[in-house]
Enzyme design. Sequence first.
Site, PDB file in Angstrom:
ATOM      1  N   ASP A  83      45.016  37.637  47.062  1.00  0.00           N
ATOM      2  CA  ASP A  83      44.793  38.536  45.936  1.00  0.00           C
ATOM      3  C   ASP A  83      43.995  37.770  44.882  1.00  0.00           C
ATOM      4  O   ASP A  83      44.437  36.732  44.399  1.00  0.00           O
ATOM      5  CB  ASP A  83      46.150  39.000  45.384  1.00  0.00           C
ATOM      6  CG  ASP A  83      46.035  40.174  44.432  1.00  0.00           C
ATOM      7  OD1 ASP A  83      44.970  40.342  43.799  1.00  0.00           O
ATOM      8  OD2 ASP A  83      47.028  40.921  44.304  1.00  0.00           O
ATOM      9  N   ASP A  94      40.083  43.103  40.324  1.00  0.00           N
ATOM     10  CA  ASP A  94      41.354  42.700  40.922  1.00  0.00           C
ATOM     11  C   ASP A  94      41.358  43.298  42.327  1.00  0.00           C
ATOM     12  O   ASP A  94      41.312  44.522  42.482  1.00  0.00           O
ATOM     13  CB  ASP A  94      42.485  43.266  40.044  1.00  0.00           C
ATOM     14  CG  ASP A  94      43.877  42.903  40.534  1.00  0.00           C
ATOM     15  OD1 ASP A  94      43.995  42.168  41.526  1.00  0.00           O
ATOM     16  OD2 ASP A  94      44.851  43.379  39.907  1.00  0.00           O
ATOM     17  N   HIS A 154      47.600  49.521  38.508  1.00  0.00           N
ATOM     18  CA  HIS A 154      47.665  49.462  37.043  1.00  0.00           C
ATOM     19  C   HIS A 154      46.306  49.740  36.432  1.00  0.00           C
ATOM     20  O   HIS A 154      45.274  49.390  37.006  1.00  0.00           O
ATOM     21  CB  HIS A 154      48.142  48.068  36.619  1.00  0.00           C
ATOM     22  CG  HIS A 154      47.489  46.948  37.379  1.00  0.00           C
ATOM     23  ND1 HIS A 154      46.399  46.275  36.919  1.00  0.00           N
ATOM     24  CD2 HIS A 154      47.745  46.429  38.620  1.00  0.00           C
ATOM     25  CE1 HIS A 154      46.035  45.363  37.811  1.00  0.00           C
ATOM     26  NE2 HIS A 154      46.824  45.443  38.865  1.00  0.00           N
ATOM     27  N   HIS A 162      47.050  44.546  32.783  1.00  0.00           N
ATOM     28  CA  HIS A 162      47.888  45.752  32.893  1.00  0.00           C
ATOM     29  C   HIS A 162      47.834  46.452  31.543  1.00  0.00           C
ATOM     30  O   HIS A 162      48.494  46.043  30.608  1.00  0.00           O
ATOM     31  CB  HIS A 162      49.344  45.387  33.237  1.00  0.00           C
ATOM     32  CG  HIS A 162      49.517  44.888  34.636  1.00  0.00           C
ATOM     33  ND1 HIS A 162      50.334  45.507  35.550  1.00  0.00           N
ATOM     34  CD2 HIS A 162      48.962  43.844  35.282  1.00  0.00           C
ATOM     35  CE1 HIS A 162      50.279  44.843  36.701  1.00  0.00           C
ATOM     36  NE2 HIS A 162      49.453  43.823  36.562  1.00  0.00           N
ATOM     37  N   GLU A 187      46.661  49.478  44.539  1.00  0.00           N
ATOM     38  CA  GLU A 187      47.139  48.469  45.488  1.00  0.00           C
ATOM     39  C   GLU A 187      48.418  48.859  46.220  1.00  0.00           C
ATOM     40  O   GLU A 187      49.500  48.452  45.849  1.00  0.00           O
ATOM     41  CB  GLU A 187      47.326  47.120  44.789  1.00  0.00           C
ATOM     42  CG  GLU A 187      48.092  47.144  43.484  1.00  0.00           C
ATOM     43  CD  GLU A 187      48.179  45.758  42.845  1.00  0.00           C
ATOM     44  OE1 GLU A 187      48.370  44.778  43.574  1.00  0.00           O
ATOM     45  OE2 GLU A 187      48.044  45.660  41.627  1.00  0.00           O
ATOM     46  N   GLU A 279      43.797  46.036  48.040  1.00  0.00           N
ATOM     47  CA  GLU A 279      43.615  46.443  46.642  1.00  0.00           C
ATOM     48  C   GLU A 279      42.136  46.524  46.281  1.00  0.00           C
ATOM     49  O   GLU A 279      41.352  45.651  46.640  1.00  0.00           O
ATOM     50  CB  GLU A 279      44.291  45.422  45.717  1.00  0.00           C
ATOM     51  CG  GLU A 279      44.112  45.714  44.223  1.00  0.00           C
ATOM     52  CD  GLU A 279      44.879  44.738  43.328  1.00  0.00           C
ATOM     53  OE1 GLU A 279      45.166  43.604  43.788  1.00  0.00           O
ATOM     54  OE2 GLU A 279      45.172  45.115  42.181  1.00  0.00           O
TER      55      GLU A 279
HETATM   56 MN    MN Z   1      45.731  41.951  42.656  1.00  0.00          MN
HETATM   57 MN    MN Z   2      46.558  44.322  40.708  1.00  0.00          MN
END
Ligand code: MN
Ligand code: MN
Length: 301
Positions: A83, A94, A154, A162, A187, A279
């Site tokens: 990630d 992200d 998010h 976030h 995600e 994600e």
């Molecule tokens: Mn992530």
């Molecule tokens: Mn994330």
Amino acid sequence: MEDLEKWVAAGDIAREVLGKALDLVREGVRLLQLAEELESYIRRMGAQPAFPVNISVNEVAAHYSPSVNDEAVIPPGAVVKVDVGVHVDGYIADTALTIALSPRHAALVDAAQHALREALSALKAGARLSEIGSAVERAVKARGFKPISNLSGHSMSRYVLHSGKSVPNVHTGARERVRVGEVYAVEPFVTEGAGYVVETDYGAIYRVLSVRSTGIRELDSLLRDLWRKYRGLPFSERWVYREMGEEGLKGLRRLVSIRRVYLYPVLVEAGRGAVAQFEDTVVVTRRGIVNTTRVLELCRR
Ligand code: MN
Ligand code: MN
């Protein structure tokens, strides 16, 4: 949207980094070496990590990033989630993918890819966030697995990972809707286990919570330094150690104990089932959704 190209620029770099992860992840590789290599690749491309590279193996679902002297290696037959967060001037991408080293986990990984695909097609301006959760839940259960109910995507904004709205991975009934101008990380997490995660008592990822004076000059100076470098974004104890050595780590632990800094606990699947995750980061524009990371294209290579 005038800053669209900056979100896209971060996404392009993040996708490159995941491409490199696909080449590097194999049995026996040290997680520490892998994380450092990917983070330095981000910096070489002129961006910054938006958070330490997370490498979560098997039943570890999220928030594992190697510690300073981490000895862990990728075990045989592992399910490895990488990630990656990249920011360009605060604009974040992200994105995550899962690599299965054993064919035993191919169906799990496939279900997680399918869940992301379904989530992305449900995500549009005006849609209820809960509808995305329902789409994920349906897709995952149809494949005989469970979504992880207490992990979610998010909303994001500049320098904020976030920013307030959650994208659930199950039906919640929440009434909030997707709006034009918002940016989301989507995600789905999928497991063969119990379907939720629990906290462990270890971690190596931190975030500044407050810069309110501690009353101790050295701690205030460390706190200000961390805020100047990372603002509210997560950072690694490795990065603190590299610049400030053992003293920096000591200060960091004291800042955690007085709640100026948050320590993210590593999250593991409650039934110790293997976990897969994919994600993407998407920008909601007037003309539709712009997927800045397109991780599923990378996996078709
Ligand atoms: Mn992530
Ligand atoms: Mn994330």
